[in-house]
Design an enzyme around this catalytic site. Structure first.
Site, PDB file in Angstrom:
ATOM      1  N   CYS A  35      30.953  45.791  45.784  1.00 41.55           N
ATOM      2  CA  CYS A  35      31.903  45.970  46.891  1.00 41.55           C
ATOM      3  C   CYS A  35      31.795  47.280  47.362  1.00 41.55           C
ATOM      4  O   CYS A  35      30.912  47.526  48.235  1.00 41.55           O
ATOM      5  CB  CYS A  35      33.198  46.360  45.749  1.00 41.55           C
ATOM      6  SG  CYS A  35      34.711  45.828  46.812  1.00 41.55           S
ATOM      7  N   GLU A  62      32.033  40.616  38.211  1.00 39.02           N
ATOM      8  CA  GLU A  62      32.289  40.935  37.013  1.00 39.02           C
ATOM      9  C   GLU A  62      33.334  40.353  36.359  1.00 39.02           C
ATOM     10  O   GLU A  62      33.577  40.108  35.131  1.00 39.02           O
ATOM     11  CB  GLU A  62      32.204  42.437  36.764  1.00 39.02           C
ATOM     12  CG  GLU A  62      33.539  43.126  37.315  1.00 39.02           C
ATOM     13  CD  GLU A  62      33.212  43.717  38.765  1.00 39.02           C
ATOM     14  OE1 GLU A  62      32.392  42.795  39.467  1.00 39.02           O
ATOM     15  OE2 GLU A  62      33.795  44.603  39.092  1.00 39.02           O
ATOM     16  N   HIS A  83      33.770  41.093  43.533  1.00 38.30           N
ATOM     17  CA  HIS A  83      33.582  41.530  42.093  1.00 38.30           C
ATOM     18  C   HIS A  83      33.202  40.633  41.098  1.00 38.30           C
ATOM     19  O   HIS A  83      34.062  39.682  40.501  1.00 38.30           O
ATOM     20  CB  HIS A  83      35.007  42.200  41.550  1.00 38.30           C
ATOM     21  CG  HIS A  83      35.265  43.406  42.296  1.00 38.30           C
ATOM     22  ND1 HIS A  83      34.952  44.695  41.907  1.00 38.30           N
ATOM     23  CD2 HIS A  83      35.917  43.589  43.569  1.00 38.30           C
ATOM     24  CE1 HIS A  83      35.312  45.539  42.655  1.00 38.30           C
ATOM     25  NE2 HIS A  83      35.987  44.719  43.477  1.00 38.30           N
TER      26      HIS A  83
HETATM   27  N1  GLN Z   1      36.796  51.261  48.951  1.00 33.63           N
HETATM   28  C1  GLN Z   1      36.614  50.007  49.658  1.00 33.63           C
HETATM   29  C2  GLN Z   1      37.422  49.010  50.394  1.00 33.63           C
HETATM   30  O1  GLN Z   1      38.755  49.326  50.331  1.00 33.63           O
HETATM   31  C3  GLN Z   1      35.739  49.408  48.364  1.00 33.63           C
HETATM   32  C4  GLN Z   1      36.657  48.858  47.485  1.00 33.63           C
HETATM   33  C5  GLN Z   1      36.413  48.519  45.925  1.00 33.63           C
HETATM   34  O2  GLN Z   1      35.115  48.882  45.794  1.00 33.63           O
HETATM   35  N2  GLN Z   1      36.997  47.667  45.339  1.00 33.63           N
HETATM   36  O3  GLN Z   1      36.992  48.225  51.327  1.00 33.63           O
END
Ligand code: GLN
Length: 546
Positions: free
Chosen positions: A383, A520, A518
């Site tokens: 992410c 995970e 994600h």
């Molecule tokens: N801050 C980034 C976004 O909003 C990544 C978000 C995250 O890592 N969950 O796109």
């Protein structure tokens, strides 16, 4: 009709109610029953999506896009049952439902009250979609005696009457502390906690007593007598070397046997616990070990990356190695130069940059990513970690020093990471306004991702189309894909319409993968996620360039 098991907690928080609920689920599954787990959260937030990970720990995301408490992660990891938006119920959500109904005129002029309107809404939420399972296990957040929890306890009291006592069971998790000066285990806090619960009209059927040492016959007798419980229903919950041993340990204590007896079900046949035995033995008797550095923002609170932590353990299970995790605050790399890097990362076998929000620490993440890239250290970005991987390539390799994310620099003229206002979810157009409320601006939940044939990730997954969970506002700007490819960072996964980059990887590196989603959240101890299994395998065989 489903049977209902309620799990409350007393004395102190953090006793592992979530793990207890999840383990009861796993034990009932091991006896062939179908289970569903739900969490009632007394806080006023509608969901934890807007809470700081430092306060609340990880926000667990479901396939259908609910932002929930990390305990739902335990439920999925222990039972494999996919949770939904119906499985996380907060006070805020209950009130917002009731207020919407009131504004619509649904209450036909009645004065809207905690009893019966709020409690009815809680009961409705507990019962919804519960027809197809044998057991619904409901965990109530907080501890008995909390003001916020009262309407939930009242709803449980009513439900036990509505559904019949033979169809419901109350499990109370407490602490039996050892007082060194007295040389004794103390039962009084548990007695008080049970009294508090009884004062709300709820008599627990099973006491689950967390303790750092064995609870003797005398203490059990006392607990049973004062708490109005059968002695065999006082279950001891000792600390265990791995959380994946909890189902086995509770079974040895007779927990599932007592649950079955209560409901008049076969308690003599033993459950099939072979998967838990296999998992615990892989964790307890590893054949080697690797050290992974997690370079992130919320590293001071391990719960902030709960699922990530577990997914890395699962990667270790898949390879029969112990995974040592070193949590490093990315900010440490912003000023320390090469010395800090060598000191902190010189000995690790893999580097992972996880998700996060806001600018703080991101320059340090980029430094760590560059280190992994140049020294051939297996690298995994997730992410925000993927977004920083892309910025690293654009700034350090493509020479676009101004490359930035509009999350940190709204006015940048090199918006390599930017917020989209529209995207497709399957056939549906999704939209959000940049100035909408915080809860509504995320791309959250499961989305398909199509992978390039022959890419490393397609090989790791063993297929071309996957579905993974997202939670972010910003996206890699696809117009930079060509430039990235020139620098060796290939986009090998995108949304099915090709618009949104989802995966980048390097061919000139032993293991260098970064993903917008994600992974995970979907890893299970009995089914480690392929990306984590492959990352740990690469860490075992890493040959770094010094
Ligand atoms: N801050 C980034 C976004 O909003 C990544 C978000 C995250 O890592 N969950 O796109």
């Amino acid at each position: 009709m489903a049977r209902f098991i309620f799990v409350t907690g007393g004395v102190v928080s953090s006793l592992g109610k979530g793990l207890t609920a999840a383990s009861i689920g796993a034990l009932l599954q091991a006896r062939g029953y179908k289970v569903l787990l739900r969490k009632l959260e007394p806080y006023i937030n509608v969901d934890p999506g807007t809470m700081s990970p430092f306060q609340h720990g990880e926000v667990f995301v479901t396939d259908d896009g609910a932002e929930t408490d990390l305990d739902l992660g335990h439920y999925e990891r222990f039972t494999g049952v996919t949770t939904t938006c119906h499985d996380a119920i907060s006070t805020g959500r209950i009130y917002s439902e009731v207020i919407t109904k009131e504004r619509r005129g649904d209450y036909l002029g009645a004065t809207v009250q905690v009893i019966p309107h709020i409690t009815d809404e809680i009961k409705r939420s507990i019962l919804v979609n519960s027809e197809d399972v044998d057991f619904v296990i409901i965990e109530i957040g907080g501890t008995v005696g909390d003001i916020e929890g009262l309407p939930f306890l009242e709803a449980l009291r009513q439900l036990r009457n509505d559904l019949g006592f033979n169809n419901t069971l109350s499990v109370h998790v407490t602490l039996v502390p050892y007082i060194p000066t007295a040389g004794e285990l103390k039962t009084k806090p548990t007695q008080h906690s049970v009294k508090e619960l009884q004062s709300k009209g709820i008599q627990p059927d099973i006491l689950l007593c967390r303790s750092d040492r064995e609870i003797g016959v005398e203490e059990r007798r006392k607990l049973a007598l004062f708490c109005n419980i059968k002695p065999e229903c006082v279950i001891e919950g000792l600390d265990v070397p791995t959380i994946y041993q909890v189902p086995i340990s509770y079974h040895q204590q007779g927990l599932d046997t007592e649950v079955c007896k209560h409901f008049g079900l076969d308690a003599l046949t033993s459950p099939d616990l072979s998967i838990w035995e296999k998992i615990s033995s892989a964790v307890k008797k590893p054949e080697g070990e690797v050290t992974i550095a997690v370079v992130g923002k919320y590293t001071s609170l391990v719960d902030a990356y709960k699922s990530l932590n577990e997914a890395l353990v699962h990667g270790g299970i898949a390879n029969r190695v112990k995974v040592n995790l070193e949590w490093i605050d990315a900010e440490e790399f912003e000023e320390g130069g090469q010395t800090a890097l060598i000191e902190k990362l010189g000995h690790v076998h893999g580097i992972l940059v996880p998700g996060g929000f806001g600018k703080r620490g991101t320059d340090g993440m980029i430094v760590a990513i560059e280190f992994a890239r140049k020294r051939n250290i297996p690298f995994f970005g997730i992410c925000l970690g993927m977004q920083m991987t892309v910025l690293e390539a654009m700034r350090n390799m493509a020479g676009l020093e101004a490359a930035d994310s509009t999350e940190f620099n709204e006015k940048t003229n090199a918006p390599v990471i930017a917020m989209l206002t529209e995207w497709m979810r399957g056939e549906l157009l999704q939209r959000h306004q940049a100035d909408g409320d915080m809860g509504g601006t995320m791309r959250v939940g499961a989305y398909d991702c199509a992978m390039t044939k022959g890419s490393k990730v397609a090989e790791i997954y063993g297929k071309d189309l996957i579905s993974e969970r997202h939670r972010h506002r910003y996206e890699v700007n696809a117009t930079f894909a060509e430039e990235l490819e020139k620098e060796g960072l290939r986009v090998t996964g995108t949304s099915p319409d090709g618009e949104l980059p989802e995966i980048v990887e390097r061919e000139d590196h032993p293991w260098f993968v970064a993903v917008q989603f994600h992974p995970e959240f979907k890893s299970r101890p009995f089914k480690p996620h392929p990306l984590f299994a492959s990352f740990i395998e690469a860490a075992i065989h890493q040959e770094r360039l010094i």
